[in-house]
Structure formats: C-alpha cells, structure tokens
Scaffold this motif. Structure first.
Motif, short mmCIF file in Angstrom:
data_model
loop_
_atom_site.label_atom_id
_atom_site.label_comp_id
_atom_site.label_asym_id
_atom_site.label_seq_id
_atom_site.Cartn_x
_atom_site.Cartn_y
_atom_site.Cartn_z
N ARG A 88 22.37 38.21 -43.56
CA ARG A 88 21.09 37.87 -44.03
C ARG A 88 21.45 36.71 -45.17
NH1 ARG A 88 20.06 41.88 -46.86
NH2 ARG A 88 20.93 41.02 -48.89
N ASP A 89 22.35 36.93 -45.81
CA ASP A 89 22.89 35.68 -46.85
C ASP A 89 23.45 34.39 -46.31
OD1 ASP A 89 21.52 37.49 -48.69
OD2 ASP A 89 23.51 38.34 -49.43
N ARG A 90 24.40 34.60 -45.56
CA ARG A 90 25.34 33.64 -45.18
C ARG A 90 24.56 32.98 -43.92
NH1 ARG A 90 30.69 32.28 -46.19
NH2 ARG A 90 31.73 30.98 -44.55
N TYR A 91 24.23 33.81 -43.03
CA TYR A 91 23.61 33.08 -41.73
C TYR A 91 22.13 33.16 -41.55
CZ TYR A 91 28.51 33.75 -40.81
OH TYR A 91 29.89 33.49 -40.61
N ARG A 92 21.35 33.78 -42.13
CA ARG A 92 19.95 33.81 -42.44
C ARG A 92 19.37 34.33 -41.03
NH1 ARG A 92 21.21 32.93 -46.78
NH2 ARG A 92 20.45 30.97 -47.97
N VAL A 93 20.08 35.53 -40.71
CA VAL A 93 19.81 36.33 -39.80
C VAL A 93 19.76 37.90 -40.04
CG1 VAL A 93 22.14 36.43 -38.85
CG2 VAL A 93 20.28 37.09 -37.19
N ASP A 94 18.55 38.42 -39.61
CA ASP A 94 18.56 39.99 -39.70
C ASP A 94 19.02 40.80 -38.73
OD1 ASP A 94 16.93 39.55 -42.43
OD2 ASP A 94 15.25 39.23 -41.19
N VAL A 95 20.14 41.63 -39.47
CA VAL A 95 20.74 42.45 -38.28
C VAL A 95 20.63 44.01 -39.07
CG1 VAL A 95 22.89 43.21 -37.53
CG2 VAL A 95 22.52 40.52 -37.80
N ALA A 96 19.91 44.92 -38.42
CA ALA A 96 19.91 46.08 -39.10
C ALA A 96 21.13 46.89 -39.21
CB ALA A 96 19.09 47.04 -38.13
N PRO A 97 21.62 47.42 -40.46
CA PRO A 97 22.94 48.18 -40.33
C PRO A 97 23.10 49.18 -39.23
CG PRO A 97 21.53 48.17 -42.64
CD PRO A 97 20.70 47.54 -41.57
N SER A 98 22.08 49.90 -38.63
CA SER A 98 22.38 50.68 -37.61
C SER A 98 22.90 50.06 -36.38
CB SER A 98 20.89 51.41 -37.23
OG SER A 98 20.08 50.21 -36.79
N ARG A 99 22.92 48.60 -36.17
CA ARG A 99 23.48 48.18 -35.05
C ARG A 99 24.98 47.66 -35.46
NH1 ARG A 99 20.50 42.80 -34.01
NH2 ARG A 99 22.04 42.57 -32.36
N ILE A 100 25.36 47.80 -36.49
CA ILE A 100 26.89 47.54 -36.94
C ILE A 100 27.92 48.70 -36.84
CG2 ILE A 100 28.37 46.78 -38.80
CD1 ILE A 100 25.52 45.24 -39.91
N VAL A 101 28.98 48.51 -36.10
CA VAL A 101 29.69 49.71 -36.14
C VAL A 101 31.24 49.00 -36.56
CG1 VAL A 101 31.28 51.10 -34.40
CG2 VAL A 101 28.79 50.59 -33.94
#
Length: 394
Positions: A88-101
């Motif tokens: 969010r802060d660096r790339y200005r893209v919202d990625v839900a934590p649930s999608r991160i492994v």
C-alpha cells in the motif's frame, strides 16, 4: 562408491535439470583462496550488506522470548499484514493480507506456485536468458520451460507479441522476472500490462518474480499486482532486505488459490522459519526502510561506475540495467567462448564472473553476468586487474 547414474531409482525428471555452473566457479574460487589468492567475487548474486541491526535485534528478542514454535503455514498474521502495508505504502496497491503466503524464501514460493499450477507436459513461456532455477522448478513438476530468445532489442525480456506468437494449446502461462537475473533489466510497465492481458485472453496464468523489484533504479515503484488480482507475484527478503541466508520470502496469489497453496505449504514446509519471520517484521520499520533506501542508492552508484568501465575495457553493454545488481555484458569482442573466458579470468586475474552457460542457449558463448554487489573498492580493483588481464591477451 555407487555413482548417481548407477542408482536405478532416480526419477527421469532429473534429466531435465542441468547443473548450476556458477557454483562450479565458486568452488574453483574457493580452492584458489585456500592457496592464499585474493579473489574478487562478482559472480554470485548476494548483497555484501547484511541485515540491519534492528532486524538482528528482532531475531534475538524472538529467540530470547522463546517465540520459536511453528507458525501458520501461511505465516505470522502480523507479518502478512506488514507486507500488505508495504504494498500500500510503496506501490499504492491494496493487497489483502489473506492473499499473502509467507514462504521459506522465493525458491519455496516458486515451488509452491509450480506445484499448484504446472501439470505434466504443460509449457510455461520464459525469456532466454533467464535465471536457471526458475525453469528447473517447472521441470521438477514435469512441465516444460519454453524459452524464447529475447535479445537486447527487447531488453532481454518477453514481449506481448512474443507471448502471442508462441502460445499454443500446450502453453499454460508465463513466468517473468522483472527486474531480471541475469540481466538487471525490467519489463516496461505498459508492456507488462500487455503481456498480462494477452495471457488473460488465452485463459493462462502469469507469475512475476519481483525479488529485485525493491532495487529498481530508474522508474517509480511499480508492482505487477496493480494489473489485476489474478497476477501471481513472488518476492523475497533476500535481495532488497539483505537477508539471503534467512530463507524468507512471500507469495501473493488470487483468493481462490490460497487454500490450495496453504495445503501444499503445510505438507511441504509446515512453515517458514519462525525466527526469520519475527525478524522480517522489523524490515518494515521506518528506521530499517531508510537504511535499505541508502543501500539501494549505493547499488546505483556502483552500477554507474562499473558499466562505463566495462565498456571501456571492451565489453558491450547494449542495455543499461535498471534494477537488481547485475550487468549482462557481451564479451564476444574479447573471446569466442564465455565459459573459457571466465575461467581464464578467474585463474589469471582473480576475478569471478559467470558465463552465459547457466542462463539459456541464446547467450551461452557470448555473454557474462557481472554482479556489482560488492564494495566500490573491490570494483575498482577488479577493473584494474581486468585491464591488466586483457592487455596481456592481446
């Protein structure tokens, strides 16, 4: 002693996995160092910086507090949240934590992605040159890395036209790296968008290796995740975050893939190192990020020194690397065999570079990969040694 080729139980897929020649050069260099030679290492891609003190302190606290148990197979919730905040802060893209492994390095992330998506005989389009282990992950699951010669006119990267022209009924997706190892070049944002759209139109999947994305020098921060929730992205704490031996990375997948990836991670890894995960949390502290940005600037300073010097010495650098810490240089004006050239360079000049042999057939004999992940002092000494070595060959 029984030799591997005499062992009847070996899987035939091993025939599709070549040795990693860079490690052979590393062994040669180690032998010379044991003989008392001073060797300048510009071969293996490992930052000469280590983890900042704040990261080391976080690991020490985790061990002192006994936070050493297994974590969830997908990683510490607070680390997944921190990675989400980083996007969010660096790339200005919202990625839900649930999608991160969270994974045991980018290698584990690639293994999980290939285990989930690659079937026997499935083809993945990849650039030639590319990092050899990436194509070997595909081969490990009986897939086929379909390598497409990608010269300097394409920044050594795939293009949408290449993907379109090489797609067939057996192709399942593309595996990209931006910035790339060995070339240090990125896919231009607009072209990456066209590639993703081309693959999407054909019902395929796109995997983007972004482990060097934090070290992209000549453009605003950009992640392929901004191109859609169906893009799969791999990243690592090894390069930008200077944690190579900690074996910590992550994988971002569409929501519908998370359960399958988690099932695989549970069985193949249980979880990434808990100590490394607690340390990784500290990477996102403002103090740590400031250090990483200073180090990134230093890598750029080294690039801006070494590229003109290589050109002066007779290497051809047709594309200025814009990321990572590599130069992929054409040495054909200096030798007709890059492998022999790098061995002579090591033995006579005490400088390690990597021949194109590892990275694909199109540049096997003509190119070398130079890592500038070493000090300016070493780079200057390497240039002086190379100048003497090359003058002695003429």
């Amino acid at each position: 002693m029984l030799q591997p080729e005499q062992f009847a139980g070996l899987a035939t897929r091993l025939d599709n996995i070549a040795p990693f020649h860079v490690m052979e050069l590393a062994k040669m260099a180690a032998d010379l160092e044991r003989q008392g030679r001073h060797i300048i290492h510009m071969g293996i891609g490992e930052p000469d910086f280590t983890a900042p003190q704040i990261v080391i302190d976080a690991a020490s606290r985790a061990m002192a507090d006994g936070r050493l148990q297994y974590t969830s197979a997908t990683g510490l919730p607070e680390l997944r949240q921190a990675i989400s905040g980083y996007y969010r802060d660096r790339y200005r893209v919202d990625v839900a934590p649930s999608r991160i492994v969270v994974t045991a390095g980018a290698s584990a992330a690639l293994l999980l992605a290939c285990a989930a998506l690659v079937e026997k005989g499935a083809e993945l389009l990849m650039s030639d040159p590319c990092y050899p282990c990436n194509r070997h992950f595909v081969a490990a699951f009986d897939g086929v890395a379909k390598m497409i010669a990608s010269g300097p006119e394409h920044r050594f990267q795939l293009s949408a036209d290449m993907v379109r022209d090489n797609w067939s009924s057996t192709v399942r997706g593309v595996l990209l790296a931006s910035p790339s190892n060995p070339t240090g070049t990125s896919i231009e944002n607009a072209e990456l968008r066209r590639i993703v759209e081309t693959v999407r139109e054909r019902g395929g999947f796109t995997i983007v290796d972004e482990i060097y994305n934090g070290l992209r020098h000549d453009a605003e921060p950009f992640s392929a995740l901004s191109l859609g929730d169906d893009v799969i992205v791999i990243n690592s704490f090894s390069k930008y975050f200077n944690m190579t031996g900690w074996r910590l990375g992550w994988l971002v997948v569409p929501e519908q893939l998370v359960a399958s990836i988690e099932k695989l991670a549970q069985n193949l890894f249980i979880c990434a190192s808990s100590v490394a995960q607690h340390a990784g949390l500290a990477c996102f502290a403002p103090e740590a990020l400031a250090i990483y940005e200073e180090r990134k600037d230093e890598f750029r300073r080294r690039r801006d020194y070494i590229v003109p010097e290589l050109q002066r010495l007779g290497f051809r650098v047709p594309v200025m690397p814009d990321g990572a810490f590599y130069v992929y240089a054409d040495c054909s004006a200096l030798s007709d065999d890059a492998d022999r050239f790098t061995r002579e360079m090591l033995e006579q000049a005490g400088v390690v570079m990597v021949p194109g042999l590892d990275f694909g057939p199109s540049t096997t004999r003509t190119h070398v990969r130079i890592s500038y992940a070493t000090s300016m002092e070493n780079l200057r000494e390497a240039v002086a040694r190379l100048e003497k070595f090359l003058s002695g060959r003429s």
